[in-house]
Scaffold this motif. Sequence first.
Motif: not given
Length: 319
Positions: A33-43, A185-203
Motif C-alpha cells: 500500500h506504498t509507492p515503489s522504492k524508486n518513486y522517492h528517488q525519482n522525486l 504534516t509530514a505526508q507532504n515531505d518527499v523524504k518521508i516517502l522512503q519509509y513504510k507506514p509503520s516506521i512513520i507511525s513509530a517515528s
Amino acid sequence: MDFDLENPLPFSHDDETHAHTNISHLFNIEIDHTPSKNYHQNLENSDFHITIREATISIILQISYPFDPFLSYLSINYLDRFLCLHSLSEGKPWMLKLIAVSCVSLALKMRKREYSVSEIQQDGGVIFDSETIKRMELLILGGLKWRMCSITPFAFINFFISLFKFKDLPLQQALKARATEIILTAQNDVKILQYKPSIISASALLSASHELFPLQFPCYKTAVLNCSYVQKNDLLSCYNIMQEIAKEGYESVLEMVSSTCTPVNVLDLQMSWSSDNEPIEEHTTSASTLLLNAISSSNNNRQDNLMKCRKMIIDDDSS
C-alpha cells in the motif's frame, strides 16, 4: 460503514490473540500500500516531478478542505501510489486537477461521504463531468490494483502506543493527537516517502513523546526499538526527519513553559518510570492538568491554556 484509517482491515481489539494476528498481518502487507522504492528517488532527482506532486497535492488540499484531514491524507496516498506507476511527461494544469479530483472522489466514496461532482470543483477553472472523472478513477484504481483500503501510519498508532504502557487515558490521548498532527504534516515531505507506514507511525509517536514527555522519552524509545516489527536504522533515520518536520510545523509545548522557575513541575505529568519500565502513577497537580488541557486543545486555545499554566506555576512558586 465508512473506511477507518486506524482500522483498515476491521477486526475486534477485544480478543488479544486475534489482535496480535491481525497486527502482524498489517506489518506483512503494508508494503503493498506504498509507492515503489524508486518513486522517492525519482522525486529527489527531478525538480519537475516534485513540482507536479506539490501542485497536485495543493489542489487536493483545496478540494478536501471542507472535509476531515484524513480524507486528504487518503487522497494523497492514492496520488503517490498512482504517480509512481504513471509518471506525467508534462504538467498540464487540467490533467493535474483531474487526477486530484478523482483521488478525492475515490477517498470520499471510501469514507462514505455524501458529495456531488460540482461540490468538489468549486475552485473555478476546468469543470469535469462525472463520466470523465469516472474514467480517471478507473485508471487510478488499476494503478492501485484496487487496493483502496490503504494501510497508513494511522493503522499502527494504537499498537505502538500500547508499548508505552500508559495508565492515564488523557495523557495517552494527548500523545496520540500530537503524533497525528505530525503524521498529517509530514505526508507532504518527499523524504518521508522512503519509509513504510509503520516506521512513520513509530517515528511520529517518538517525536511527539520527546516533545511532550521528555523525561520518559528514553524508555519510550527503548520500547519501540525493541519491537520485533521495527527496523532500527530506518526508525532512527525517519525519527530525525520527523523531528525537523515537527519543529517547523509547531512551537514546542515545552519551549513555551521553559522560562518558568519550576519546569520540573510542568514535566511531571502524572507518570514516572521505574527501572523495569513499569509506569508509576503519581498525584495529579493542577499545573500538569492544565498543561494536558493545553496539549489536547485546538491550536486557537493552546496559547491561552499554556499562558494560564505558566501563571499558575509562577504563583505556586511564589507562595
